[in-house]
Design an enzyme around this catalytic site. Structure first.
Site, short mmCIF file in Angstrom:
data_model
loop_
_atom_site.label_atom_id
_atom_site.label_comp_id
_atom_site.label_asym_id
_atom_site.label_seq_id
_atom_site.Cartn_x
_atom_site.Cartn_y
_atom_site.Cartn_z
N GLU A 10 20.98 -9.77 46.80
CA GLU A 10 20.34 -9.02 47.69
C GLU A 10 19.28 -8.43 47.38
OE1 GLU A 10 22.18 -5.09 47.85
OE2 GLU A 10 23.99 -6.13 47.02
N ARG A 19 32.32 -11.46 33.33
CA ARG A 19 33.64 -11.04 33.20
C ARG A 19 34.62 -12.45 33.54
NH1 ARG A 19 30.75 -6.93 34.44
NH2 ARG A 19 30.80 -7.32 36.66
#
Length: 179
Positions: A99, A62
């Site tokens: 993560e 994006r």
């Protein structure tokens, strides 16, 4: 008093996407609205008004939408930082931790010249890993970071602090609590 919409008003939240427990902040609703999109681009530029900027770097994916619009407004070039294997030509790469694992981003080795002043843009600042990797690539090519601009900051995930500890000027248009 007239209640004018803010950038945050154009962003929808999708619960449990891409998996349970995630509150996904969807900026496609912002991009789809001409007033909202214009507001976001203008506000992302505002903190850097009057500063010399040679190129805008957008982080996949994006960040490409935002970066192209911002580069157009500034009349400067646009450079994408992409996931490994997506750019043709000679690239340099930087790995970083997510993560849930690791990833690699790349930039063309001739995309930025030493001394060029770079604005880094993306839609969301979470842990800051992707932005940090992008900054490291730019600096390896000799670029100077003017700052980073995001639509959304997720403060609980620590990305702003991480980038500011690198000496980077960070601006976000709005913040959402939670991950």
């Amino acid at each position: 008093m007239i209640n004018r919409p803010t950038v945050k008003d154009y962003i929808r939240t999708i619960v449990d996407f891409p998996h349970e427990g995630i509150m996904f902040r969807d900026v496609t609703t912002l991009f789809a609205d001409p007033r909202g999109f214009r507001m976001a681009v203008d506000q992302m530029l505002h903190p850097f008004a009057g500063q010399p900027i040679d190129k805008v770097v957008g982080l996949e994916a994006r960040g490409f939408i935002l970066g192209g619009a911002i580069a157009h407004q500034l009349t400067v070039g646009f450079v994408p930082i992409r996931k490994k294997g997506k750019l043709p030509g000679t690239t340099i790469s930087q790995d970083y931790k997510l993560e849930y694992g690791e990833a690699i981003v790349e930039i063309h080795d001739d995309a930025i010249q030493p001394g060029e002043r770079i604005l880094v843009v993306d839609d969301l600042l979470a842990t800051g890993g992707t932005a940090e990797a992008g900054i490291r690539l730019i600096e390896r090519l000799g670029g100077e970071i003017v700052g980073c601009a995001f639509i959304i900051d997720l403060p609980e995930l620590g990305g702003r602090k991480r980038l500011e500890e690198m000496g980077t000027d960070v601006h976000a248009l709005c913040a959402f609590e939670g991950a």
